[in-house]
Design an enzyme around this catalytic site. Structure first.
Site, short mmCIF file in Angstrom:
data_model
loop_
_atom_site.label_atom_id
_atom_site.label_comp_id
_atom_site.label_asym_id
_atom_site.label_seq_id
_atom_site.Cartn_x
_atom_site.Cartn_y
_atom_site.Cartn_z
CG ASP A 11 -28.86 -13.21 -25.84
OD1 ASP A 11 -28.16 -13.05 -26.86
OD2 ASP A 11 -29.03 -12.33 -24.98
CG ASP A 105 -27.58 -11.28 -30.67
OD1 ASP A 105 -28.48 -10.45 -30.86
OD2 ASP A 105 -26.70 -11.13 -29.82
CD GLU A 106 -31.61 -10.17 -27.00
OE1 GLU A 106 -32.69 -9.85 -26.51
OE2 GLU A 106 -30.59 -9.46 -26.95
#
Length: 443
Positions: A11, A105-106
DNA sequence: TCTGGGGTCCTAGGACCC
DNA sequence: TCTGGGGTCCTAGGACCC
């Protein structure tokens, strides 16, 4: 659940805000808030400096301004976020072929696909090296990494690692690790579910573990109840899935002010149908169901859908159906949000010719003359610009026919500020014209 | 100045078919 | 001579996630 901690969850910390601070040196160490800057905007991401003022994701921007008036408020630069995300996803792909992105973002990575099982120290070393690579290759962004025996545990672990850390939940310690967490920490437990659980006296995951499966199913329904019963015991065998097929495509717009004019709304639906179909065609897909969504001034919403006998990728068809569905709704009270979507996606057209009598041919509106939601000037705060004399910079603010620019990039120190007329011929929107992304791809 | 945009998944009721 | 039962598809709404 596996016998080894072979699921990794990464993350990126305060991703959008971190990209802005990377590219705008004057904002480093300062509160930065990225999101919709219009009357009805919400916060996408707040930097950690802004979070100390109580600003967080999904908060109304008006509230964020109240809490942290001195922050830098920026609209997003999604091209920059996508480019940075691609760098990180590539690094993850070097670890394992099994990478499942959840968003820009993950992502999850299945490390079991790599050679032999890694022990604890080896996993921590791998995670540390990954984080160092991410920071190096993205120009300074930090990531939190969680390692565990399932997706659920890896995700919980990265949450515990935030910000800028690593957390390994060793196999066998899962249940004790999650027991003390609030039940809300379990993915899938949102405000509504938490409210129901509260009535059963549940606060923590340990409380949840006291409930029987029958009780949970009675309270939450079969699927959610059984799922939650298992997660509370760290029982999760969902695989890391690299390829997930698209199930729907949609576009929606919230208006600065409610719209009650049905002709204006029809024009917006037509433009949205065009946007949806463009993406449908790009994905080489065809759709069977068209849906229109409307949000009323009181924030309640309704949807209307129609399923065709065949699948289509034609704008006229999608636009026509969307407008007919919209016609069935009484909009005189005003509409806060309008959206058009397609689902029932298939890879081949099965379009019966009789499906649609295209009404009066009518003029096809040019993209530029269709109504668009407008948020202020054509110089959104935070956007990249390039000035013939001063070089690359970003929009600091605009108004009253003027635009203020700060001239700095990721590689400079904090730069100077200049103000121009909005129509200054030396000023162009967008990043440096001849070197797109150069700083991110040094080779 | 409350509450974006793009998704996924689940539930429930009605139509319809055998 | 009151109204089974299962399965599938469609529609609508809602919860949730990032």
């Amino acid at each position: 659940m596996r016998a080894t901690a072979s699921v990794l969850h990464l993350d990126l910390d305060a991703f959008f805000a971190a990209v802005e601070q990377r590219d705008k040196p004057s904002l480093r160490g300062k509160p930065v808030i990225v999101g919709g800057l219009g009357l009805r905007g919400v916060v996408s991401t707040a930097s950690y400096e802004a979070r100390t003022f109580g600003v967080g994701s999904a908060m109304a921007m008006s509230e964020a301004r109240r809490r942290c008036p001195h922050a830098a408020f920026l609209s997003g630069r999604f091209d920059a976020y996508r480019a940075t995300s691609a760098i990180v996803m590539r690094l993850l792909g070097e670890l394992s072929p099994l990478v499942e992105p959840l968003s820009l973002d993950e992502a999850f990575v299945d490390l079991a696909a790599v050679e032999r099982p890694l022990d604890g120290p080896a996993l921590l070393e791998l995670a540390a090296e990954l984080r160092a690579q991410v920071t190096q290759e993205t120009g300074g962004l930090t990531a939190s990494v969680g390692l565990g025996s399932s997706k659920f545990i890896a995700k919980v672990a990265s949450e515990l690692a935030k910000p800028n850390g690593i957390r390994l939940v060793s196999p066998g310690t899962e249940i004790e690790t999650i027991a003390a967490l609030p039940a809300r920490a379990i993915p899938g437990v949102g405000p509504a579910t938490m409210e129901r659980l509260s009535r059963l006296g549940v606060v923590t995951v340990a409380d949840l573990q006291q409930l029987s499966e029958a009780e949970l199913v009675r309270e939450l329904g079969k699927s959610s109840g059984e799922h939650l019963f298992r997660l509370a015991r760290a029982d999760d065998d969902r695989p890391v899935e690299p390829e997930r097929e698209t199930k729907s495509i949609s576009v929606e717009d919230t208006f600065e002010h409610d719209i009650a004019d049905s002709a204006v709304l029809a024009g917006i639906a037509e433009r949205q149908a065009g946007q949806v179909v463009r993406r449908l065609v790009k994905a080489e897909l065809f759709a069977r169901t068209v849906t229109v969504k409307v949000r009323w001034p009181d924030f309640s919403s309704v949807s209307r859908s129609r399923t065709l006998n065949g699948a289509t990728d034609r704008v006229e068809v999608v636009a026509q159906i969307a407008k007919e569905l919209l016609d069935g709704l009484e909009v005189s009270q005003g509409v806060r949000l309008l959206g058009v979507g397609v689902s029932g996606l298939v890879q081949v057209a099965q379009e019966p010719l009789f499906e649609l009598e295209v009404a009066q041919p009518g003029r096809v509106l040019e993209e530029t003359e269709l109504p668009r939601p407008r948020h202020g000037s054509g110089w959104p705060a935070g956007a990249d610009v390039f000035h013939a004399e001063f070089g690359p910079g970003w929009v600091w603010g605009s108004g009253l026919g003027r635009v203020t620019v700060r001239f700095e990039t990721a590689d400079t120190g904090p730069g100077p500020v200049r103000t121009f007329a909005v129509d200054d011929p030396n000023l162009a929107a967008g990043p440096r014209p001849d070197a797109a992304g150069a700083e991110l791809n040094p080779e």
